[in-house]
Motif scaffolding. Structure first.
Motif, PDB file in Angstrom:
ATOM      1  N   ASN A 179       0.830  -1.195   0.000  1.00 49.50           N
ATOM      2  CA  ASN A 179       0.000   0.000   0.000  1.00 49.50           C
ATOM      3  C   ASN A 179       0.869   1.251   0.000  1.00 49.50           C
TER       4      ASN A 179
ATOM      5  N   SER B 253      -1.054   1.163  -5.100  1.00 45.14           N
ATOM      6  CA  SER B 253      -0.324   0.007  -4.609  1.00 45.14           C
ATOM      7  C   SER B 253       0.708  -0.395  -5.649  1.00 45.14           C
TER       8      SER B 253
ATOM      9  N   TYR C  99       2.981  -3.073   4.168  1.00 44.52           N
ATOM     10  CA  TYR C  99       2.556  -4.375   3.692  1.00 44.52           C
ATOM     11  C   TYR C  99       2.573  -5.326   4.882  1.00 44.52           C
TER      12      TYR C  99
ATOM     13  N   ILE D 170      -7.897   2.488  -2.476  1.00 47.91           N
ATOM     14  CA  ILE D 170      -6.875   2.373  -3.496  1.00 47.91           C
ATOM     15  C   ILE D 170      -7.490   2.399  -4.892  1.00 47.91           C
TER      16      ILE D 170
ATOM     17  N   THR E  28      -4.919  -5.768  -2.976  1.00 42.73           N
ATOM     18  CA  THR E  28      -5.005  -5.032  -1.714  1.00 42.73           C
ATOM     19  C   THR E  28      -6.186  -4.083  -1.694  1.00 42.73           C
TER      20      THR E  28
END
Length: 799
Positions: A39, A55, A78, A223, A779
């Motif tokens: 991230n 990411s 992470y 994200i 993610t």
């Protein structure tokens, strides 16, 4: 850097010069290997607000675009590594270069259970089960709910002790029948669940019909990018069952879109052994009817969910969402063998009955939402919902009757066509005002409008001719309007925390059939109060009170009949009234670990599907009925702790006294029973990366009373094992249910001239294998919603 990524960064750089700025870089581990899917989150300089994020790709590279000049904090993280914060002053397109993430010391342990282990937080009004970043979320939503302490799942719904739960997702009610909720959760991925809230005292902003709420909290989507997940499951019970699906999520700085689809093909078995003791006028046995009923259910289901969010600006969001459940194929077959004996166990006669029902069901729900946040942190939320439910069933019944010497006597045949069309329109507005960190006020209004049209046509089969049976044909039209308003206030003064609310609901009902006209018009008030006193640092006391309403589902109101054979009838009741419940609880929490609670629950008009045997006609009819008064007194102990710093253990036990009082055939009936409910749940993770996880649960329910029936004890058990593979992109799971074969149960009815029992063997002993694979940016967090309203949850089809 490969050529493809170079071209992307080059194009981004050109756009940056023309418009906004870009911040990029590379993330590696302490072995100088790239860290994929780490991230990269950009905060304001005081870290009070998230600006945006991205990411890393397979090469560990990231690029955050569309930025303005200014000072920021870049956070790189992470799982299994120590996070890194870096101050960035952005005046031009910037590459911060290579940043190294060091392995977390916790992740180096031989067995690590602290990093990815579920935790439990017990509050006065709820239990919070935190599962984010644990192996539990690698399965389906149903797997996570099944692992939630105190929760157990039966075919017809999800329960805590004797209470069915109301399911919410992100505080939005999942308005499906109990069986459809299970089907929905089973086909929905769980990888974006943050926590599960088991709310025993929901505030006034929740529906007045929400007695105990299970709220699934989803993680926020931060994200930008795309991710996906495919999954498949094989379940072997009595018969094999299959399911496969795909979920997709895409986000930019202005929109987010999720689209999920699954298909399941199931064959489920259920077997009953029934015994009906038909009595004479002296309540002595006259005839004994012993039946073996085998039921097989075959169905194919398509489940789709689409959600779209448009971020107008930082404070305003518009959303559209849908939930689509299509069941184009549903066959329900019963085979009944009944032996009829006299009081000396001499065989008098017998019959075989075969019932085949085919269904076609569609359940479609659509929502529009608008959320606006203001400078003082207050928030306005507006929702509009439309739901349509279409249902058509054809039932054929063929019965063959035999004499005592097993020679053929005669046969009968019936056919029934029935349909149901339900349309729901509802809208809701909520306004939240925070006065300070300790106090807030919530206000809201809602309107719900339901219209159902139903018809049934019964045919007698005479030779090859179908003759309409007008006595058993009917129509049923039902209109319902519910207008609601609420106020909810929360404050903290000294060592006291107060949460109190009041909800008002005005209900208008008009149900019309050929034989009756049911009109209801009532206004009811539903207060909620939770008062907590933090007596010491380790001890808190609380008192709670809540009043709720339970409205019957639309199928229970429908007077149409479903026949298991010529002598067993399942019928709705258009004259059902709502039930009202008052719940008072006193308790204490010690060291945030141990909870002791006493509660008194009283209900007026609880409705249950009661069986009533007619000793003159030898017919038994199962119909929902209102029970006069029910009382339940509970003594509960609950604890959660970590043993040896390796495994988490949850334990609860409750001793409770139940009493039901009603009037049957103008005779007062009172039944009571002391019972026990005990649940044990444990979780443990193995290996350095916590890629192997196990969960084991036991739930024991002793002999108990429910709807004038005595239910014998049962033990539910389950073992779940999950292993992530392929850099945690793939997950293999195994679930074994009913390990000790003790989850089946027997119900008995014995009062006045009613004397019958039923042993039910459900298809709940199985092994389920699952596999899922995540692709794209794994993610990402999902925007998945399941929007709808309380009216939709009362849609139910009687099987």
């Amino acid at each position: 850097m490969n050529r493809f990524n170079f071209i992307i960064l080059f194009c981004v750089s050109i756009v940056g010069y023309a418009q906004d700025l870009t911040l990029s870089g590379t993330v590696v581990d302490d072995n100088n290997q790239p860290v994929a899917y780490a991230n990269a989150i950009l905060y304001t300089s005081d870290e009070s607000q998230i600006i945006t994020g991205s990411s890393t790709n397979e090469e560990g590279e990231y690029a955050i675009t569309n930025l303005k000049t200014g000072d920021y904090i870049l956070k790189l993280s992470y799982l299994g590594f120590e996070p890194v914060n870096k101050a960035v002053s952005l005046t031009q397109i910037t590459n911060v270069g290579v940043i190294t993430l060091n392995t977390s010391t916790e992740a180096l342990a031989e067995v690590t259970v602290n990093v990815k282990k579920p935790t439990i937080n017990k509050l006065a009004d709820r239990l919070v089960f935190n599962v984010e970043n644990t192996a539990l979320v690698e399965g389906s939503m149903l797997d996570v709910v099944r692992s939630t302490p105190s929760v157990f799942i039966l075919d017809e719904g999800i329960k805590v002790k004797n209470s069915y739960l109301t399911i919410y997702i992100n505080d939005k009610k999942v308005n499906l029948s109990g069986e459809e909720v299970i089907q929905l959760l089973e086909s929905s991925p769980a990888n974006s669940i943050k926590s599960i809230e088991l709310i025993t005292t929901p505030g006034a902003r929740y529906e007045a019909s929400s007695g105990v709420v299970l709220n699934i909290i989803m993680s926020k989507n931060l994200i930008i990018g795309y991710r996906g997940r495919v999954f498949s499951k094989y379940k072997q019970g009595v018969f094999p069952n299959y399911e496969a699906g795909i979920s997709n999520f895409y986000k930019t700085d202005k929109i987010s879109l999720s689209a999920n689809y699954s298909f399941s093909k199931d064959k489920l078995n259920r077997e009953n052994n029934d015994q009906i003791n038909y009595l004479n006028n002296d309540n002595a046995l006259e005839q004994l009817w012993a039946s073996n009923v085998k039921r097989n259910k075959r169905l194919e289901t398509h489940n789709a969910n689409i959600n779209f969010d448009y971020f107008i600006n930082d404070n305003n969001t518009f959303s559209l969402s849908s939930r689509i459940v299509l069941t184009p194929y549903f066959n329900y077959e019963t085979n009944n063998r009944t032996l009829i004996s006299d009081d000396n166990n001499n065989l008098l006669s017998s019959f075989n009955a075969k019932t085949l029902s085919t269904y076609d069901k569609d359940n479609l729900g659509f929502d529009a939402d608008y959320v606006s946040k203001f400078k003082d942190d207050s928030k306005l939320s507006v929702n509009a919902n439309y739901t349509t439910f279409d249902y058509f069933r054809v039932q054929n019944i063929n019965s063959d009757y035999f004499l005592a010497d097993d020679t053929f006597d005669y046969d009968t045949a019936f056919k029934t066509n029935s349909s149901q069309d339900i349309n729901i329109i509802s809208s809701q507005a909520d306004y939240y005002i925070p006065f300070n960190d300790d106090s807030s006020l919530s206000l809201g209004v809602k309107g719900g409008f339901v219209k159902t049209n139903n018809d049934v046509v019964r045919f007698s089969i005479e030779g090859s001719q179908e003759v309409i049976d007008t006595a058993n044909s009917n129509i049923f039209d039902y209109d319902e309007k519910v207008l609601a308003a609420y106020v909810d206030y929360e404050d903290q003064f000294g060592d006291f925390i107060f949460n109190g609310g009041l909800r008002a609901e005005q209900t208008n009902v008009n149900g019309i059939s050929l034989n009756s006209n049911n009109k209801q018009n009532y206004l009811n008030w539903f207060p909620t109060v939770v008062l907590t006193h933090n007596t010491t640092e380790k001890l808190s006391l609380y008192a709670k009170y809540k009043r709720t309403i339970s409205r019957p589902d639309y199928q229970s109101l429908n007077p149409f009949q479903f026949l298991l054979n010529d002598n067993i009838i399942v019928s709705g009741n258009p004259n059902l009234q709502p039930a009202f419940t008052n719940r008072l609880e006193l308790g204490t929490i010690l060291n945030d670990t141990h909870t002791f609670e006493v509660s008194l629950i009283t209900s007026t008009g609880d409705f249950n599907e009661l069986g009533f045997q007619n000793n003159d006609t030898n017919i038994i009819t199962y119909t929902p009925q209102n029970i006069g008064n029910t009382t339940e007194l509970n003594f509960i102990y609950e604890t959660y702790f970590t043993a040896f710093d390796k495994l988490s253990i949850y334990f609860v036990t409750a001793m409770y006294y139940s009493k039901e009082e009603t009037k049957v055939q103008n005779v007062n009936v009172a039944l009571d029973q002391w019972s026990n409910y005990t649940a044990f749940d444990t979780n443990i993770s193995f290996l350095k990366d916590n890629s192997l996880s196990t969960n084991f649960s036991l739930t024991y329910l002793s002999k108990r009373l429910s709807g004038l029936q005595t239910i014998k004890g049962m033990l539910l058990s389950e073992l779940a094992i999950s292993k992530t593979i392929w850099n945690k992109k793939g997950t293999i799971s195994l679930i074994a249910s009913d390990l000790f074969n003790k989850a089946d149960f027997k119900t008995s009815t014995n009062y006045l001239n009613q004397n019958f029992s039923q042993f039910t063997n459900l298809d709940n002993r199985y092994i389920k294998l699952g596999f899922s694979y995540k692709f794209g940016n794994s993610t990402l967090k999902s925007n998945e919603k399941d929007r709808s309203h309380s009216e939709r949850s009362r849609i139910n089809s009687r099987d």
